[in-house]
Design an enzyme around this catalytic site. Structure first.
Site, PDB file in Angstrom:
ATOM      1  N   CYS A   2       0.860  -1.176   0.000  1.00 39.71           N
ATOM      2  CA  CYS A   2       0.000   0.000   0.000  1.00 39.71           C
ATOM      3  C   CYS A   2       0.905   1.238   0.000  1.00 39.71           C
ATOM      4  CB  CYS A   2      -0.934   0.100   1.198  1.00 39.71           C
ATOM      5  SG  CYS A   2      -2.092  -1.263   1.317  1.00 39.71           S
ATOM      6  N   ARG A  27       4.064  -0.394  -4.735  1.00 37.00           N
ATOM      7  CA  ARG A  27       3.745  -0.923  -3.409  1.00 37.00           C
ATOM      8  C   ARG A  27       2.412  -1.675  -3.372  1.00 37.00           C
ATOM      9  NH1 ARG A  27       6.817   1.366   0.526  1.00 37.00           N
ATOM     10  NH2 ARG A  27       5.296   0.783   2.097  1.00 37.00           N
ATOM     11  N   TRP A  73      -2.748  -2.742  -1.707  1.00 41.25           N
ATOM     12  CA  TRP A  73      -2.452  -4.165  -1.896  1.00 41.25           C
ATOM     13  C   TRP A  73      -3.276  -4.851  -0.822  1.00 41.25           C
ATOM     14  CZ3 TRP A  73      -0.533  -8.390   0.730  1.00 41.25           C
ATOM     15  CH2 TRP A  73      -0.100  -9.460  -0.062  1.00 41.25           C
ATOM     16  N   ASN A  99      -1.548   2.380   5.695  1.00 37.07           N
ATOM     17  CA  ASN A  99      -0.722   1.268   5.226  1.00 37.07           C
ATOM     18  C   ASN A  99      -0.330   0.486   6.471  1.00 37.07           C
ATOM     19  OD1 ASN A  99       2.774   1.210   4.286  1.00 37.07           O
ATOM     20  ND2 ASN A  99       1.294  -0.404   4.089  1.00 37.07           N
ATOM     21  N   GLY A 100      -0.575  -0.826   6.470  1.00 37.54           N
ATOM     22  CA  GLY A 100      -0.256  -1.641   7.644  1.00 37.54           C
ATOM     23  C   GLY A 100      -1.435  -2.533   7.991  1.00 37.54           C
ATOM     24  N   GLU A 485      17.723 -17.648  -8.533  1.00 44.68           N
ATOM     25  CA  GLU A 485      17.294 -16.282  -8.843  1.00 44.68           C
ATOM     26  C   GLU A 485      16.691 -16.209 -10.255  1.00 44.68           C
ATOM     27  OE1 GLU A 485      16.553 -13.783  -7.349  1.00 44.68           O
ATOM     28  OE2 GLU A 485      16.698 -12.098  -8.712  1.00 44.68           O
ATOM     29  N   LYS A 489      12.838 -15.061 -10.979  1.00 44.17           N
ATOM     30  CA  LYS A 489      12.540 -13.933 -11.863  1.00 44.17           C
ATOM     31  C   LYS A 489      11.527 -14.339 -12.922  1.00 44.17           C
ATOM     32  CE  LYS A 489      13.690 -11.438 -10.282  1.00 44.17           C
ATOM     33  NZ  LYS A 489      14.268 -10.918  -9.078  1.00 44.17           N
ATOM     34  N   GLU A 492       7.904 -14.976 -11.373  1.00 44.26           N
ATOM     35  CA  GLU A 492       7.148 -13.832 -10.854  1.00 44.26           C
ATOM     36  C   GLU A 492       6.637 -12.899 -11.934  1.00 44.26           C
ATOM     37  OE1 GLU A 492       9.284 -11.344  -8.060  1.00 44.26           O
ATOM     38  OE2 GLU A 492      11.155 -11.684  -9.102  1.00 44.26           O
ATOM     39  N   HIS A 508      18.340 -36.573  -8.663  1.00 39.33           N
ATOM     40  CA  HIS A 508      17.610 -37.055  -7.488  1.00 39.33           C
ATOM     41  C   HIS A 508      16.129 -36.709  -7.580  1.00 39.33           C
ATOM     42  CE1 HIS A 508      21.356 -38.208  -5.629  1.00 39.33           C
ATOM     43  NE2 HIS A 508      21.836 -37.029  -5.974  1.00 39.33           N
ATOM     44  N   LYS A 607       6.053  -4.552  -4.279  1.00 39.87           N
ATOM     45  CA  LYS A 607       7.503  -4.391  -4.138  1.00 39.87           C
ATOM     46  C   LYS A 607       7.953  -4.458  -2.687  1.00 39.87           C
ATOM     47  CE  LYS A 607      11.458  -3.103  -5.974  1.00 39.87           C
ATOM     48  NZ  LYS A 607      12.063  -4.277  -6.618  1.00 39.87           N
TER      49      LYS A 607
HETATM   50  C1  F6R Z   1      11.851 -10.744  -6.277  1.00 41.97           C
HETATM   51  C2  F6R Z   1      11.463  -9.816  -5.257  1.00 41.97           C
HETATM   52  C3  F6R Z   1      11.141 -10.333  -3.899  1.00 41.97           C
HETATM   53  C4  F6R Z   1      11.964  -9.554  -2.870  1.00 41.97           C
HETATM   54  C5  F6R Z   1      11.541  -9.939  -1.450  1.00 41.97           C
HETATM   55  C6  F6R Z   1      12.379  -9.255  -0.404  1.00 41.97           C
HETATM   56  O1  F6R Z   1      12.106 -10.121  -7.475  1.00 41.97           O
HETATM   57  O2  F6R Z   1      11.419  -8.647  -5.495  1.00 41.97           O
HETATM   58  O3  F6R Z   1      11.380 -11.694  -3.800  1.00 41.97           O
HETATM   59  O4  F6R Z   1      13.312  -9.818  -3.083  1.00 41.97           O
HETATM   60  O5  F6R Z   1      10.195  -9.613  -1.262  1.00 41.97           O
HETATM   61  O6  F6R Z   1      12.276  -7.875  -0.498  1.00 41.97           O
HETATM   62  P1  F6R Z   1      13.347  -6.914   0.136  1.00 41.97           P
HETATM   63  O7  F6R Z   1      14.629  -7.153  -0.559  1.00 41.97           O
HETATM   64  O8  F6R Z   1      12.803  -5.546  -0.123  1.00 41.97           O
HETATM   65  O9  F6R Z   1      13.422  -7.254   1.584  1.00 41.97           O
END
Ligand code: F6R
Length: 612
Positions: A2, A27, A73, A99-100, A485, A489, A492, A508, A607
């Site tokens: 949010c 957000r 969100w 927000n929260g 990673e 990527k 998501e 395995h 994010k």
């Molecule tokens: C992946 C992604 C998430 C963040 C995770 C941690 O692309 O963005 O997996 O890496 O939510 O977020 P931070 O780094 O902000 O603690």
């Protein structure tokens, strides 16, 4: 999660609020809304992105020099027009953005219902504003005091702003657990979840502390106090953020821009820390904790998602170079599993946003048990750095695309520098190896530049596999986290199922999945376990899997057997993750774009994950 924005000043609030919401859409973006006071309280809310709100508000009365706005969100209640913020009090005099999560909202709601309150939405936020109204009426106090009393009854997290139709010259804000920045300009105040909506109006800001309230009134100074009613003096800071970083700058998406920014962002991470003239790494932020790190019995890396993958690279680096045992922990598991933590432990919390709820809770717990807490964060002034003993900012610049790209390479850069610095202190690295790595690290930005030239090849490969239903990513050693990673990527942003595995683990279990429909991305540079990876590739090919291999420039062996190769420059094994991740970011990006996905705002994600 949010985003909140508020404005009070001489200008029209609506355009400032809408622009601010767009900056904060990373957000959360399932619904948004705005409330403006101009004699009346005009409230517009819409399910969907901020653009939907703009369409809805077009032609309506959006006049007013005070207002609040929110992009959501969803946590309590599905994303729809009614659950969107702002919410109002029963008498429609007050409006709130929040927000929260108010954890005890059910109990509060029941009490309020018993006192005659009727609720329109399913949100915890509406309960909060009704509570404020209830306190104001029953205790016969002014609005600021009512907010303060109400907040003392609340359990949970909040960053909230309240406006009142009866008092249109005032904004009342408070925070606990969720971030909030207040900008103070000429005759104007701005409030937001981060500094991006504020920076073009003023650079003078205050980061609100937990359980702190702010009152902003026309023609008056900013007033701060704690929710236990102790007056605070504002600590003003100067924003150094560059406005360009908030625009796409000619790229189709923020994600692509951020992938291409990596030569610069990695340089920024190293600036002033990698002193190439004297061949030294020096992280000033953790200077006072060098001895603590040097003598640590154990290092715990705590993070989530992509940052956890960076932590995993950190484990390989630290154990290799410093010989200190390292454990990498998902913050969400760590905080709930009664872990053994001692005063000799050093915890390194890694987070791009600096707001991730689980990471924050995990470090608070480790701190209570006496561990030293260091942070590696990107967002300056965010919550995690404020709860650590010391740390190093990544300085990668704002990352707006929801999928983390440049933040990851900057986190790995910091971890590499930290490991080198501590290894030198501990005497676990030879002089020549230390200097070789320092000099090679300095060349990484130009190596990333070279990797970015594979853009067109990666795009062509993406077109061939965009309709695949599954992907497997394999790597060994330092490139196992890179495989994880790469898979994260892809899933998501393209919604294709993908898994990362240590290459040797394939036999395995996952090998059962391999057939002619299965693309397998193998990170197979010359350094590391090359011969073993060649065998793994043979195993995939023997089962008709399609191999996309990331190889060292000039490689011939893998090129003979793989279906596609993406060449990267030759670098030391320890530094390969910094460059091998980049083509995998591009691969996910192009596949997602070709599938018509919204890469900057993928479904269900936000994010900054400020809820657990
Ligand atoms: C992946 C992604 C998430 C963040 C995770 C941690 O692309 O963005 O997996 O890496 O939510 O977020 P931070 O780094 O902000 O603690």
């Amino acid at each position: 999660m949010c985003g909140i924005v508020a404005y009070l000043g001489d200008k029209q609030a609506y355009p400032i609020l809408i622009k601010g919401l767009k900056r904060l859409e990373y957000r959360g973006y399932d619904s948004s809304g705005v409330a403006l006071i101009n004699g009346d309280l005009n409230l517009y809310k819409r399910k969907g992105k901020v653009a939907e709100l703009e369409k809805f508000a077009k032609g309506k009365n959006v006049e007013g020099t005070v207002g609040i706005a929110h992009t959501r969100w969803a946590t309590h209640g599905e994303p729809n027009d009614v659950n969107a913020h702002p919410h109002t009090s029963q008498d429609k005099n007050l409006a709130i953005i929040h927000n929260g999560i108010i954890e005890n909202y059910n109990v509060l709601k029941e009490e309020l219902i018993n006192r005659g309150h009727v609720f329109e939405s399913e949100t915890d936020t509406e309960v909060l504003i009704h509570l404020v109204e209830d306190v104001q009426q029953n205790e016969n106090v002014d609005l600021v005091e009512a907010v303060r009393i109400a907040l003392n009854q609340v359990v949970g997290a909040y960053a909230m702003v309240i406006i009142s139709k009866k008092d249109d010259g005032k904004l009342i804000a408070a925070k606990k657990g969720s971030p909030m920045v207040i900008g103070v300009g000429d005759n104007e105040f701005l409030i937001a979840s981060d500094a991006t909506p504020i920076v073009e109006y003023t650079r003078k800001v205050v980061y609100l502390e937990d359980e702190e309230m702010a009152v902003m009134e026309r023609g008056k100074e900013l007033q701060l106090k704690s929710i236990s009613n102790i007056k605070h003096t504002p600590y003003f800071q100067e924003l150094t953020m560059n406005l360009d970083v908030l625009e796409k700058g000619g790229y189709d998406h923020f994600m692509l821009k951020e992938i291409f920014e990596q030569p610069t962002s990695i340089k920024e991470t190293m600036r002033g820390r990698l002193r190439i003239d004297d061949g030294v790494v020096w992280l000033g932020g953790i200077r006072e904790y060098t001895a603590k790190l040097k003598n640590a019995k154990r290092i715990l890396m705590i993070a989530c998602g992509t940052s956890w993958h960076a932590g995993l690279v950190g484990e390989y680096l630290f154990e290799d170079l410093t010989r200190i045992p390292v454990e990498v922990e998902y913050a969400s598991e760590f905080r709930y599993r009664n872990p053994i933590i001692t005063e000799d432990d050093v915890v390194i919390a890694i987070s791009q946003s600096g707001e991730t709820a689980d990471t924050l809770a995990a470090i608070k717990m480790a701190k209570e048990k006496g561990a030293t807490i260091l942070g590696i964060c990107n967002v300056v002034g965010s919550s995690i750095p404020r709860h650590t003993d010391a740390g190093s900012y990544t300085h990668a610049g704002p990352e707006i695309g929801v999928a983390s790209t440049k933040a990851f390479t900057s986190q790995v850069t910091i971890l590499t520098m930290m490991a080198l610095m501590i290894a030198k202190e501990r005497g676990t690295i030879s002089r020549s190896r230390y200097h070789q790595l320092v000099y090679e690290l300095e060349t990484i930005p130009e190596k990333v530049e070279e990797v970015l030239k594979t853009n067109d090849i990666v795009k062509k490969i993406s077109a061939l596999y965009k309709d695949s239903r599954n992907f497997l990513y394999l790597g060994r050693g330092y490139n196992f986290p890179v495989a994880l990673e790469g898979a994260l990527k892809l899933k998501e942003i393209s919604y294709i199922h993908a898994e990362g595995y240590p290459a040797a683990e394939m036999k395995h279990g996952p090998i059962a999945l391999i057939d002619e429909e299965m693309p397998v991305v193998v990170i197979a540079p010359k350094r590391g376990h090359y011969d073993k990876l060649v065998s793994n590739i043979q195993e995939v090919k023997a089962r008709k899997g399609k191999v996309i291999a990331v190889v060292t420039k000039g490689d011939v062996d893998v090129a003979k057997i793989a279906d596609h190769v993406i060449e990267i420059p030759d670098v030391d094994e320890l530094l390969v993750p910094l460059i091998a991740t980049v083509p995998l970011q591009l691969l996910s990006y192009y596949i997602a774009v070709m599938r018509g996905c919204n890469v900057d705002q993928p479904r269900n994600l936000a994010k900054s994950v400020t809820v657990e």
